[in-house]
Design an enzyme around this catalytic site. Structure first.
Site: not given
Ligand code: 5RP
Length: 231
Positions: A31, A34, A98, A106, A124
């Site tokens: 989710t 990305t 999260g 997840e 990240k």
């Molecule tokens: C959602 C997640 C996502 O993987 C995490 O927040 C990264 O999100 P993004 O790709 O929008 O930076 O854990 O619960």
């Protein structure tokens, strides 16, 4: 490159991880923004798979809108690969996840998969997890009690993500002010607190492969013990 362009680059690189899959394979889908790029790239790629096991209502809607068949976890006797982003990832491939509130599903889908491929931009990657507030999904009636227990255990400051309800009908506490040198130990300790559904540390089941998008290109890193199960 903008952060979103980096996310897209990591997502596109993940298509190569699917090349060896049989056309009847199911894949796990995470989710976030990305992963949204990955879903779009998968739909446009023409790669043949049986379908996807999704980790959230948001991803399910996007998959359906792009014509990718959805499958339940019960149908997935084998799930060769799980593709997801992260809020932070350290050098041991432990993650905080999260930020989008989908951590419980997840973690469930990731646990079913043979291989976890993490896609993210270079911002990240951290030396020590914790700068990103750690999401914890809680049973609503236990929220205040759990917050006190987490504060006692960690010294961090849990803050209620007000107005947000997870796909499972629960609440989220975001724990600020942590430094997590031993994510596996903290994940295990948090799991013992009554009222916590899931914590956002993914250390017991970390990533196996990291596709890290940098301005100079997408780096592929493989966890050295990826063939051994650390679960
Ligand atoms: C959602 C997640 C996502 O993987 C995490 O927040 C990264 O999100 P993004 O790709 O929008 O930076 O854990 O619960």
């Amino acid at each position: 490159m903008t952060p979103d362009e980096l996310k897209k680059a990591a997502a596109l690189a993940a298509l190569a991880e699917l090349q060896a899959l049989a056309p009847e394979s199911l894949i796990g889908i995470g989710t976030g923004s990305t992963v949204n790029h990955f879903i779009d790239a998968l739909a446009a790629s023409g790669l043949r798979i049986r379908g996807a096991v999704s980790s959230s209502e948001a991803s399910s809607q996007r998959l359906a809108a792009r014509g990718i068949p959805l499958a339940g976890l019960d149908e997935a006797a084998a799930l060769p690969i799980y593709i997801d982003g992260a809020d932070e990832i350290d050098h041991g491939f432990n993650m905080i996840k999260g930020g989008g509130g989908a951590l419980t599903r997840e973690k469930i889908v990731a646990a079913a998969a043979d291989r976890f491929v993490c896609i993210c931009d270079a911002s990240k990657r951290v030396a020590v997890l914790g700068r990103f507030p750690l999401p914890v999904e809680v049973i609503p009636m236990a929220r205040a009690q759990v917050a006190r227990a987490i504060a006692r255990l960690t010294g961090g400051e849990p803050r209620w993500r007000e107005g947000f309800v997870t796909d499972n009908g629960h609440h989220i506490l975001d724990v600020h002010g942590l430094a997590i040198p031993d994510p596996r130990a903290l994940e295990t300790e948090l799991n013992q607190i009554a009222g916590i559904v899931t914590n956002g540390l993914f250390a017991r089941r970390g990533a196996d492969v990291l596709l890290l998008a940098t301005a100079a290109g997408v780096q592929r890193h493989e966890r050295q013990s990826a063939t051994e199960s650390s679960r």
